[in-house]
Structures are given as C-alpha cells and as structure tokens.
Enzyme design. Structure first.
Site, PDB file in Angstrom:
ATOM      1  N   TRP A 292     -41.357  48.286   4.605  1.00  0.00           N
ATOM      2  CA  TRP A 292     -41.374  46.824   4.663  1.00  0.00           C
ATOM      3  C   TRP A 292     -40.202  46.333   5.528  1.00  0.00           C
ATOM      4  O   TRP A 292     -40.332  45.382   6.296  1.00  0.00           O
ATOM      5  CB  TRP A 292     -41.253  46.240   3.245  1.00  0.00           C
ATOM      6  N   HIS A 293     -39.065  47.031   5.403  1.00  0.00           N
ATOM      7  CA  HIS A 293     -37.892  46.579   6.143  1.00  0.00           C
ATOM      8  C   HIS A 293     -38.019  46.819   7.644  1.00  0.00           C
ATOM      9  O   HIS A 293     -37.418  46.095   8.438  1.00  0.00           O
ATOM     10  CB  HIS A 293     -36.636  47.261   5.603  1.00  0.00           C
ATOM     11  N   GLY A 294     -38.743  47.834   8.041  1.00  0.00           N
ATOM     12  CA  GLY A 294     -38.885  48.055   9.476  1.00  0.00           C
ATOM     13  C   GLY A 294     -39.850  49.180   9.763  1.00  0.00           C
ATOM     14  O   GLY A 294     -39.969  50.123   8.992  1.00  0.00           O
TER      15      GLY A 294
END
Lengths: 482, 302
Positions: A334-336
């Site tokens: 989700w973060h990257g």
C-alpha cells in the site's frame, strides 16, 4: 492544495465564513458547499484527477444499496439472494480498488513479471504506463472499499443522499493523506447540523498550528539534511548514515503526524471530528504496540478488512502468523509499488510474529525493562525505515553496511550550524510535547491552558517559531506520494 | 460570534505588532552587521563599486580569486557569488547593484543545475528577502510567485531561517572576506562516480527569463562574460561528456555576441584531484590555477 500552503491559509477563513454564514438548518446546502469546495481544492493539483475520485464515488454510491441485507429477510430470495449480494460486493470491491491497482501497481506488476520471465529466458513485456498517480488515491479508494464492506456486513446503512456520500469520500482535509475515516464515524457527522462554534474554530486552529510546526520546523528541516546525506550516502561515514537513519525516523513521523494534525484541525474548525492518526509511536513497546500508535486509521483498516477476513487470530497458531505476515505485506505494498516497501512490511510482520511467538515484550514490567523495550522497538523501526527510504535493495544494504561496518566517510556532509540549532530546537520541542502527552497527560497544556494569556502566548510562540525557523518553501508531504 | 470576532481581530493585531517589532529589531541588526554573510551581502548591495564583478553559485564564490583577476586586468574586482544560488538569486542581487552603478565587466559563472534546469526557484529567494525593499528586487519575487508580495508583508518571514546568522553577524567582528572570495580548503581523496549528464536540455522558463533579462540589461552598459569553470573528470574523460545546459547557454551567448569561456571539460584539470575539493568544486590550489587561466583569457579578450 496542501493544508499548509499560503493559498489555503488565505482561502480557509473565507470558506469558514461562507460555511458558517449558511444557517445550520440548511444542512444539505452546507454539505453541497463543502463538496464543491472539496472538489475545487482537489482539482487544484490536476483537474483530471477529480474524475477518478468522482468515478469511485458514483460507483460505490450506486452499488451500496444493492449490498444491504433486506430487513426481516426475503424467504423467497434465500441463499440465492445472499450469493447475489456477495457477488456484487466482490465485483464492487474490486472495481473500487481497480483505479488504485491500475495507477499505482500496473508498472510494478509489469516490471516484476518481465524480470521473472526474463530470468526464465523469456522476453514478454507489456507497454509501461506513464501516468501520474492521482493524489490521495490510496486513501479514498480504501475508504470507499471499507464503506462497501461495512454496508455488506450490515455495520452501516447505505447512504441515500449523494451530497453526503460525495462529501464523505472527497472531504478536503482528508483526501490528500487521510486519515481513512470509517463510514460509521464520518457519515453521521455529515448528516448532523453544524452551527457556528467558537470553541471548534479555536481548537481546530491550535491543532492545525501544531501540525504546521511539526511539518515546517521539524520534518522539512530534518528532511533537507536527510536528502543531502541519502543522495551521497556512499561518501558518508557510518556515523552520518546512522544520523540520517535516525533523522529520517523523525522526519517521516513529523511529516505525516503534522499533516494528520492539520487535517484534524481543519475538520475540527468546521465542526467535524476525524480520527487522530498518531499516538506517540516512538514510545511503543514492541512492533504490535507501534502499529496501535502509527497511522492508526490504516492499521484499523488493515485489521478490519484484511487481517480479520483472513481469519485473524481465531485460527491455528501458524495460520494466525501467516495472517499477520500477509497483512503487513499488503501494508508494505500500500505504501509503494516497490519490493523495498514489501521488505519494509515483511520486517514489521516478522518481528510482530516473533513477538507473539516468543512473547518477549511484557506490558507489566519494571521501568528499566520498559525503557529497553522502547529503545529496541525504536531501533527495529529505524532499521526498517532504511528499506522505506532507499530506492533499491542494493542502496538499502549498502547504506546499512556503512552503519554496521562503521566506515569512515570520504566526503562527510555536516549541516550548517544554524540548521543544526533549528533542527535541535524543533526536535526538542516535539519530544517535550510527546513526553508530556505520554507520561504526564493533561499537565502544562500550553495551547489549551485555562488562562487565555497562556494560550495566546503559546500560539504566538508557535506561530513566530514557524515563521522564523520553519522551512516555508518546502515541497510535498511524504505520504501524499502513497 | 461578536466576541469571537473581536478576539480574533485583537489576536491579529497582536501578531502584526509583534511582527513589526521583529522587523525593527532585525533591520537594526542587519544594518549593524560586523561580520559574516550579512556584512558581505550589505557590502555588495549598498557599498561595493568594483569594476569587475563575479557572480554565480558556489562554483563562482570558490573558483575565482579577485586578487588575481584584478591584478591581471588592472581593475578592482569583487566576487559576489553565493553558495547554492543561481540566476534567480543573481538577477535579484544584481538589481541592488545596478540601482547604484554599473560595473565595467560582469563575469557570470554558469552552473546549469542552478541557472538552466528546472528546480524549486522559491528556495533561491531566502538570501534576497532581507533586501526586498531595494529597488528592482521585487520583480524577481513576482516572477517566482505572485503571492510572495503578500508574504513579504511579514518581517518575520523576510528573515526566515536567517535569525541566527543575523545575531552571529551582529556579535562577530570577523569579516568573512575582503574581496568576496571564500576559500575552499581540503583535497578530494576519493574517486567520485562520474555522473551522467542529462541527455536533453530541459530549460526552466523562469531561469531563462532571468538569463535573457540579464543579457538585455547589460547590453551597452557593461561587458558580460559567461564562463563555465571545470569540474572533476577522471583521466580519459576529457571532452567526452557534453553538458546540454552549457551548450544551450553557449548558443544564447553566440546569438548575442557575448563572450563564453568554456572550461567545463578543460583537459588541464582532468584527473587532477589535487585541484579539487569535490567533484564539482575546486579547492584553493585549483582556484588559484584556474583564476590565472581566466585572467589570461580575459586579458586577451577584453
């Protein structure tokens, strides 16, 4: 438009004046005004991005009523109706996440697949997409999916008012970097009447001011030095790499907590309560505790919509550990869209599994042990941030290698003396407040003191500290790129 | 509501009053700076009358020795370069000079990262803000961001991030330099990675605007010379790497009959670590050698 930008600071009082100028009984008109303002603010980044937000809004608004279980149940519909509802939920959920998957993960999947096939001696590649990722897509997509899931599970009723639902997904304080609100929390507030409240305005302004302080004085000041060190880390000593690692932990916390506080403050000024995203995470004892304090709205989302549907902790021990690990891999992704983020998530997941398996974190223990637990947790979190910050595994391992081998630097970069003083002052003040909130809650409430003179002095001090030593022309919030 | 508005107004007035007090205090300290950067900046903007003026970024301030240039050309020379600043800052700073006099020669050190390629132009305004009231400076603020005009109403904002320097320069009695040049001692003791130059030249419109205005402003009033000083290249790289930013400005200069001195890939500096502090900056020894070369070339050209 960022919530600390000059344009926003000029426009927000006008927005408040119009919003509070409309009578409280005209609830829908007030919401419509906020909806228009939210879209205009969102379109300030790139107008076409608003189409993605609008698309997700329309889709989930239309699908939600179909997901509601009929009260009393229709015996004729029976299991067939339930299957239909489940099918709509799966399709609707996937569609609500589809733009996120396309914009954020297409290139990542394509590149990873190509690398895999290439290793097997095959060359098969789809064309890459050179699209900019719409700002905040990860946040509002998750919020929309959560709404569908909540309606499906009967936790909330489907919203029939398009204005209220539109505002729920596009409410401008939270579109860029969250927090990810639950339908059960925000929708009732959007339906309620909001009259003028001096208390809300003043409290909101103070929360916003502290957020600006964290962003401009702490995050951006440390960020300038961290960027300089990380860009040339191969020439820096182990000590400076360690300093960069520590300062990045400070930067990312101040940056994201700063934005979250600004969002909470702005929403509060308008009479809405958003979830507080941070609770002194670096005082956590253990990684499990860390995730109760860091990005709380995302942690809740992952728990409710990934971990629990996977089976949560109500299954065999091994399966529970697998569920934790999978949840943190999703968190990393989700973060990257990069394997370094997956590694970051895996580190958090593995340490949490280890904590659960060997139970080496104790809640009831002496102060010395507690301090050791806090320090160890901080060290693990710091180490994991290296994978979060560095663009490739090679860079991350090389950076860590310089720290662990305590190498000498060929061209060490030190900050200017004035920058060092400003950085120290900012971090010191932030630490003081966090220590007070953690260990002496309610003591010395500078901005919320009963005496007006103290409150005003506190506000003036913060305001002029930001003006005098804050970095006022810095760029984007780190989490805005997620 | 009325009570709230009254208190809000009172708070705003208090802020304005404190800001004004800060402004008075800061102006007092700035005017009486006895050392450091503020003394140097005040000198450049208020007193300097040098005939040969060197401008540019850190590669200007650490590469050109005014003593050598001045002696060779029999002119008074001052190095007014500023670390980390390019043409956006330089154009604004020069307005404080041109408002008083025109030097005979302006030597502009070209650093494409600061003078050609896109970057955050607002960051170059920090050192200009205390001189916002000097005639002509406000135009560059308007170009960077029209909202700067309103932000500059706050005196605290004008001295943002400069407060400690201001206090230090007021207390200190040690001038940084007498001729503007700032020594860069030390020697590069490592082999830097040769970084790829950008393949195409993406030009920042604001930087181009400042460069063109500068060329226009100096035409007929003084001799403008643009130079690109050497950077470190290992043996075997001489002349192999072209910088598109330098080539672009070279073209602009050629079209306007402006002298361009290109030492960026100069073979006399290739593989000579003893002349460099890091891959982009000469050390004192290198600066002395380079200044003699420039002085000789300028002597021939002027």
């Amino acid at each position: 438009m960022a919530l600390n930008s000059f344009l926003f600071i000029c426009l927000f009082p006008l927005l408040c004046a119009v919003y509070y100028g409309l009578p409280a009984r005209w609830g829908n008109a007030k919401n419509l005004f906020l909806l228009l303002a939210s879209y205009l603010i969102y379109m300030n980044w790139k107008p076409v991005f608003a189409l993605v937000l609008l698309g997700i809004t329309v889709l989930t608004f239309l699908l939600a009523p179909l997901l509601e279980a009929r009260e009393g149940g229709d015996p004729a519909a029976g299991a067939g109706g339930e299957r239909r509802r489940r099918r709509i939920f799966v399709v609707g959920g996937l569609l609500s996440l589809l733009p996120l998957l396309c914009f954020k993960y297409y290139n990542f999947l394509n590149d990873s697949l190509f690398a895999l096939l290439h290793a097997a001696g095959l060359r098969w590649e789809l064309p890459g997409l050179n699209w900019a990722i719409p700002v905040g897509i990860s946040f509002y997509s998750f919020q929309a999916y959560a709404y569908l899931a909540d309606v499906f599970h009967g936790r909330v009723k489907a919203e029939r008012n398009p204005v209220v639902y539109g505002l729920f997904l596009s409410f401008f304080p939270q579109t860029m970097c969250g927090p990810i609100s639950r339908a059960g929390e925000l929708l009732p507030q959007l339906r309620a009447r909001h009259g003028f409240s001096a208390e809300n305005l003043s409290a909101g302004a103070k929360i916003w001011l502290w957020g600006v302080f964290l962003k401009a004085v702490v995050a951006d000041r440390t960020g300038m030095y961290v960027d300089m060190l990380c860009a040339n880390y191969e020439y820096q000593s182990g000590a400076l790499c360690l300093a960069a690692c520590f300062l990045y932990s400070v930067q990312i916390y101040a940056d994201f907590a700063g934005y979250s506080l600004m969002a909470v403050g702005v929403a509060r000024a308008l009479g809405f309560g958003l979830v507080d995203n941070f609770c002194r995470p670096y005082f956590a004892q253990g990684i499990t505790d860390f995730w109760r304090r860091w990005h709380i709205s995302l942690s809740r989302w992952l728990r409710d919509y990934v971990y629990i549907p996977l089976g949560g902790s109500r299954c065999a021990e091994g399966r529970t550990y697998l569920n934790i690990l999978l949840t943190f891999l999703v968190s990393g992704l989700w973060h990257g869209a990069s394997w370094t983020f997956v590694a970051w998530g895996a580190i958090h997941g593995l340490v949490q599994v280890a904590e659960k398996k060997w139970k080496f974190i104790r809640r009831e223990c002496g102060r010395v042990r507690q301090a050791v637990q806090v320090l160890l947790t901080f060290a693990v979190v710091n180490l994991a941030w290296v994978f979060f910050r560095m663009p490739t595994f090679g860079d991350a391992f090389c950076f860590l290698g310089r720290i662990f081998r305590w190498e000498a630097g060929a061209a060490n970069l030190y900050p200017e003396k004035s920058s060092l003083v400003f950085m120290g002052a900012g971090i010191g003040l932030m630490l003081l407040k966090d220590v007070r909130d953690e260990f002496f809650p309610g003591r010395v409430p500078l901005l919320f003191h009963p005496r007006r003179s103290v409150r005003w002095a506190g506000c003036l001090f913060l305001l002029f500290t930001v003006l005098l030593i804050g970095v006022l022309d810095a760029g984007q919030f780190i989490y805005a790129s997620f | 509501m009325k009570k709230f508005c009254f208190r809000l107004l009172l708070f705003a007035l208090l802020c304005a009053g404190i800001d004004r007090l800060f402004g008075l205090g800061f102006c007092y300290l700035q005017d009486r700076a006895h050392g450091g950067y503020f003394l140097r900046d005040n000198y450049i903007s208020r007193t300097m009358r040098a005939d040969l003026l060197v401008m540019g970024s850190s590669r200007a301030v650490h590469h050109y020795l005014p003593s050598i240039l001045g002696d060779s050309l029999s002119m008074e020379c001052y190095n007014a370069g500023q670390d980390g600043c390019g043409v956006v800052y330089g154009y604004g700073k020069l307005q404080t000079v041109f408002g008083r006099y025109y030097p005979k020669v302006l030597l502009w050190e070209l650093t494409p990262a600061f003078d050609v390629y896109p970057s955050d132009n607002a960051s170059y305004l920090t050192n200009l803000r205390p001189y916002y009231d000097c005639p002509g400076v406000d135009s560059v603020f308007d170009w960077v961001n029209p909202a700067e005009r309103w932000k500059m109403l706050s005196y605290a904002y004008r001295y943002n991030s400069r407060v400690l320097n201001l206090l230090n320069d007021f207390v200190s009695h040690v001038p940084l330099t007498s001729d503007g040049y700032l020594p860069n001692p030390g020697r590069m003791n490592y082999e830097p990675e040769v970084r790829e130059e950008p393949e195409s030249c993406e030009v920042d419109p604001l930087k181009l605007r400042c460069l063109l205005r500068l060329m226009e402003q100096t035409r007929g009033k003084m001799r403008l010379v643009v130079a690109a000083s050497p950077r470190y290249l290992p043996e075997g790289f001489a002349g192999r790497v072209q910088n598109p930013g330098i080539e672009y400005v070279k073209g602009l200069c050629r079209a306007r009959g402006i002298l361009f001195l290109d030492y960026y890939n100069d073979s006399r500096f290739v593989g000579k670590k003893q002349y460099f502090k890091d891959s982009m900056h000469l050390n004192d020894e290198g600066a002395e050698v380079f200044s003699r070369i420039v002085a000789s070339d300028l002597h021939r050209a002027l």
